[in-house]
Design an enzyme around this catalytic site. Structure first.
Site, PDB file in Angstrom:
ATOM      1  N   ASP A  30       0.854  -1.188   0.000  1.00 40.32           N
ATOM      2  CA  ASP A  30       0.000   0.000   0.000  1.00 40.32           C
ATOM      3  C   ASP A  30       0.889   1.237   0.000  1.00 40.32           C
ATOM      4  OD1 ASP A  30      -3.259   0.225   0.863  1.00 40.32           O
ATOM      5  OD2 ASP A  30      -2.074   2.066   0.903  1.00 40.32           O
ATOM      6  N   LEU A 152     -16.990 -11.135  -2.158  1.00 37.31           N
ATOM      7  CA  LEU A 152     -17.030 -11.012  -0.691  1.00 37.31           C
ATOM      8  C   LEU A 152     -18.092 -10.018  -0.260  1.00 37.31           C
ATOM      9  CD1 LEU A 152     -13.200 -10.457  -0.080  1.00 37.31           C
ATOM     10  CD2 LEU A 152     -14.435 -12.629  -0.195  1.00 37.31           C
ATOM     11  N   PHE A 251     -31.443 -12.700  -0.646  1.00 37.25           N
ATOM     12  CA  PHE A 251     -31.648 -11.315  -1.077  1.00 37.25           C
ATOM     13  C   PHE A 251     -33.106 -10.998  -1.401  1.00 37.25           C
ATOM     14  CE2 PHE A 251     -27.505  -9.228  -1.163  1.00 37.25           C
ATOM     15  CZ  PHE A 251     -26.781 -10.285  -0.637  1.00 37.25           C
ATOM     16  N   ALA A 254     -37.140  -7.599   2.343  1.00 34.22           N
ATOM     17  CA  ALA A 254     -37.537  -6.219   2.055  1.00 34.22           C
ATOM     18  C   ALA A 254     -36.993  -5.303   3.145  1.00 34.22           C
ATOM     19  CB  ALA A 254     -39.054  -6.128   1.994  1.00 34.22           C
ATOM     20  N   GLY A 259     -27.794  -0.312   0.238  1.00 31.54           N
ATOM     21  CA  GLY A 259     -26.760   0.715   0.330  1.00 31.54           C
ATOM     22  C   GLY A 259     -25.402   0.056   0.277  1.00 31.54           C
ATOM     23  N   CYS A 262     -20.790  -1.103  -2.585  1.00 36.63           N
ATOM     24  CA  CYS A 262     -20.727  -1.910  -3.818  1.00 36.63           C
ATOM     25  C   CYS A 262     -21.951  -1.750  -4.718  1.00 36.63           C
ATOM     26  CB  CYS A 262     -20.531  -3.377  -3.462  1.00 36.63           C
ATOM     27  SG  CYS A 262     -19.061  -3.637  -2.473  1.00 36.63           S
TER      28      CYS A 262
HETATM   29  C1  UGA Z   1     -22.075  -7.066  -2.126  1.00 31.75           C
HETATM   30  C2  UGA Z   1     -22.267  -8.485  -2.681  1.00 31.75           C
HETATM   31  O1  UGA Z   1     -23.248  -9.180  -1.910  1.00 31.75           O
HETATM   32  C3  UGA Z   1     -20.955  -9.263  -2.668  1.00 31.75           C
HETATM   33  O2  UGA Z   1     -21.135 -10.528  -3.283  1.00 31.75           O
HETATM   34  C4  UGA Z   1     -19.903  -8.469  -3.463  1.00 31.75           C
HETATM   35  O3  UGA Z   1     -18.648  -9.121  -3.471  1.00 31.75           O
HETATM   36  C5  UGA Z   1     -19.749  -7.103  -2.825  1.00 31.75           C
HETATM   37  O4  UGA Z   1     -21.022  -6.422  -2.848  1.00 31.75           O
HETATM   38  C6  UGA Z   1     -18.708  -6.343  -3.604  1.00 31.75           C
HETATM   39  O5  UGA Z   1     -18.912  -6.137  -4.808  1.00 31.75           O
HETATM   40  O6  UGA Z   1     -17.635  -6.061  -3.070  1.00 31.75           O
HETATM   41  P1  UGA Z   1     -21.955  -6.011   0.354  1.00 31.75           P
HETATM   42  O7  UGA Z   1     -22.067  -4.692  -0.322  1.00 31.75           O
HETATM   43  O8  UGA Z   1     -20.907  -6.218   1.378  1.00 31.75           O
HETATM   44  O9  UGA Z   1     -21.725  -7.188  -0.738  1.00 31.75           O
HETATM   45  O10 UGA Z   1     -23.334  -6.275   1.096  1.00 31.75           O
HETATM   46  P2  UGA Z   1     -24.647  -7.153   0.873  1.00 31.75           P
HETATM   47  O11 UGA Z   1     -24.734  -8.145   1.938  1.00 31.75           O
HETATM   48  O12 UGA Z   1     -24.737  -7.647  -0.514  1.00 31.75           O
HETATM   49  O13 UGA Z   1     -25.789  -6.053   1.120  1.00 31.75           O
HETATM   50  C7  UGA Z   1     -25.909  -4.914   0.258  1.00 31.75           C
HETATM   51  C8  UGA Z   1     -27.141  -4.112   0.617  1.00 31.75           C
HETATM   52  O14 UGA Z   1     -28.329  -4.822   0.310  1.00 31.75           O
HETATM   53  C9  UGA Z   1     -27.266  -3.751   2.095  1.00 31.75           C
HETATM   54  O15 UGA Z   1     -27.707  -2.426   2.217  1.00 31.75           O
HETATM   55  C10 UGA Z   1     -28.311  -4.712   2.632  1.00 31.75           C
HETATM   56  O16 UGA Z   1     -29.011  -4.235   3.741  1.00 31.75           O
HETATM   57  C11 UGA Z   1     -29.213  -4.829   1.414  1.00 31.75           C
HETATM   58  N1  UGA Z   1     -30.010  -6.062   1.398  1.00 31.75           N
HETATM   59  C12 UGA Z   1     -29.397  -7.262   1.234  1.00 31.75           C
HETATM   60  C13 UGA Z   1     -31.400  -5.990   1.512  1.00 31.75           C
HETATM   61  O17 UGA Z   1     -31.984  -4.895   1.657  1.00 31.75           O
HETATM   62  N2  UGA Z   1     -32.119  -7.142   1.448  1.00 31.75           N
HETATM   63  C14 UGA Z   1     -31.541  -8.359   1.286  1.00 31.75           C
HETATM   64  O18 UGA Z   1     -32.278  -9.374   1.220  1.00 31.75           O
HETATM   65  C15 UGA Z   1     -30.140  -8.418   1.181  1.00 31.75           C
END
Ligand code: UGA
Length: 448
Positions: A30, A152, A251, A254, A259, A262
């Site tokens: 880094d 991830l 996923f 609701a 947010g 990613c």
């Molecule tokens: C997401 C992807 O899930 C990963 O596979 C990917 O590697 C990552 O982006 C990335 O590109 O680095 P992340 O942003 O850590 O991961 O979080 P998630 O668990 O996917 O949740 C994202 C958003 O969706 C959160 O705000 C969460 O509250 C919301 N969410 C998720 C819902 O509102 N409902 C759901 O059923 C699932």
């Protein structure tokens, strides 16, 4: 095998540490000297369950090291992973300047056949551009460029790395495929499928995966609205949908809208990428618009639950992180909700188990509390924004006793309407009919 990982942000640090845990010699690079010095001491800049243990263990075992010296790291490596940020530009397109800068540095220091691997989320065509840059800098370089995106999730990144659904490798030569195969040989072929594709397919797949998941969430959020208007229950709808193997149960929770660092960034980048290549991603454009409107609409729900006027009212907020098990508040629904409520004159008290320090950097005039009960104290309404486990086991009688009015807006559906009604709360959830209105009554009204 010896590899280096350039960029000790979220993806780079987790990937580097986990590769070391799998028995590979890893140097993480880094440019931030202070960060590197801290990492050498085992101080981890992000909150990620399980990561600190691995970093400490692998540093002690001398399989994992940290440096600011790109030259020596690249020279000694069989594979160099690029894991620097690709933040959104003003126009929404992914900013690839860090990726290309690193490609130039790598080019100058290649020593014998080396793989240059993108772990960063990059738009289609980036592998070819990296190849062009390296050849421009060093026409005799012996290398291949590979796309190996990460899937991830923040909060479960170590688990996701160690137990992936699949490993995606986009490469053009057998030599590259052999090295990548050796790198991932510790994963049992039966347990973890390795998918070899072209770099273009791999790059598109990463964006497509995130965009699809964002779409799935947005879809169920709109179905939740229909449930509310008609007496349906979105959690049961999700269950019914998820039982169909073609749809899958993940996923479909609701909530207040997605947010994080990613989905918002990658959906934006994908739509820009689509426009650039004359392949508009209209569904995802719509998903982005609907999600944005949804986050904003959550504040209106708070106002409505408080009788239509929030001026001078006290709102307790539980959870500011964009999801549990992370201190990340980037594009968190909480920020939009708090901002709008403050603009409408509300007084905000908030609590989050981990993310308050991060939130303090972007939110003003919030009364930060030591626990959930303090956030609920004297409030006219308590809003559950993030589904942290500790919010699921609150002593609700105690919560009610400290509140000014027993009113809860549960944006993550962690409580049951019937239980809350029995405790004497005015309880509002997502995608469920409002208590005291008989199931079907509303739908029939509309049809009539
Ligand atoms: C997401 C992807 O899930 C990963 O596979 C990917 O590697 C990552 O982006 C990335 O590109 O680095 P992340 O942003 O850590 O991961 O979080 P998630 O668990 O996917 O949740 C994202 C958003 O969706 C959160 O705000 C969460 O509250 C919301 N969410 C998720 C819902 O509102 N409902 C759901 O059923 C699932």
């Amino acid at each position: 095998m010896k590899i280096s990982v350039i960029g000790t942000g979220y993806v780079g640090l987790v990937s580097g540490a986990c590769f070391a845990e799998l028995g590979i010699d890893v140097v993480c690079v880094d440019i931030n000297e202070q960060k590197v010095e801290e990492l050498k001491k085992g101080i981890i800049p992000i909150y990620e369950p399980g990561l600190e243990d691995i970093v400490l263990r692998q540093t002690a075992a001398k399989r994992l090291s940290f440096t600011v010296d790109t030259k020596s790291a690249v020279t000694d490596s069989e594979a160099v992973f690029i894991a620097v940020g690709t933040p959104p530009r003003e126009d929404g397109y992914a900013d690839l300047s860090y990726v290309y800068k690193v490609a130039k540095q790598i080019a100058k220091n290649l020593n014998g056949y080396t793989l240059v691997v993108t772990k960063s989320t990059v738009p289609v065509g980036t592998a070819q551009e990296i190849k062009r840059i390296i050849l421009e800098q060093n026409p005799n370089a012996d290398f291949d460029v590979v796309s190996n995106p990460e899937f991830l999730r923040e909060g479960s990144a170590v688990k996701d790395f160690m137990h992936p659904d699949r490993i995606l490798i986009g490469c053009e030569t057998q030599r590259a495929r052999d090295v990548m195969g050796a790198l991932y040989s510790c994963f049992s072929k039966d347990a973890v499928p390795i998918l070899y594709t072209t770099p273009e397919t791999s790059e598109i797949s990463k964006y497509a995966a995130n965009a699809f998941l964002a779409m799935k969430i947005t879809f169920i959020n709109e179905i939740a609205d229909l449930c509310e208007q008609t007496g349906g229950n979105v959690q049961e709808v999700s269950k019914a949908l998820g039982m169909d193997a073609r749809i899958g149960k993940g996923f479909l929770n609701a909530g207040p809208g997605y947010g994080g660092s990613c989905f918002p960034k990658d959906t934006r980048a994908l739509t820009q990428n689509g426009r650039l290549h004359n392949a508009p991603q209209t569904i995802i454009e719509q998903v982005m618009a609907v999600n944005y409107a949804r986050q904003a609409a959550m504040a209106d729900r708070v106002v409505q639950a408080c009788g239509g006027d929030i001026k001078g009212k006290r709102v307790g907020i539980l959870g500011v992180a964009f999801k549990p098990e992370t201190n990340d508040v980037r594009e968190a629904p909480s920020l939009v909700i708090i901002d709008q409520l403050q603009a409408a004159g509300a007084i905000i008290s908030a609590y989050d188990p981990i993310a308050m320090e991060e939130a303090k950097k972007v939110l003003q005039d919030v009364n930060w509390c030591d626990n959930s009960y303090d956030a609920a104290k004297d409030s006219d309404i308590l809003v559950i924004v993030t589904e942290w486990s500790e919010f699921k086991t609150l002593n609700m009688s105690k919560v009610k006793a400290v509140m000014k009015r027993p009113c809860i807006l549960d944006l993550r559906n962690i409580y049951q309407s019937e239980d809350m009604a029995q405790l004497g709360f005015n309880y509002y959830a997502i995608g469920k009919s409002i208590p005291n209105i008989s199931s079907g009554e509303k739908a029939v009204k509309k049809l009539a």
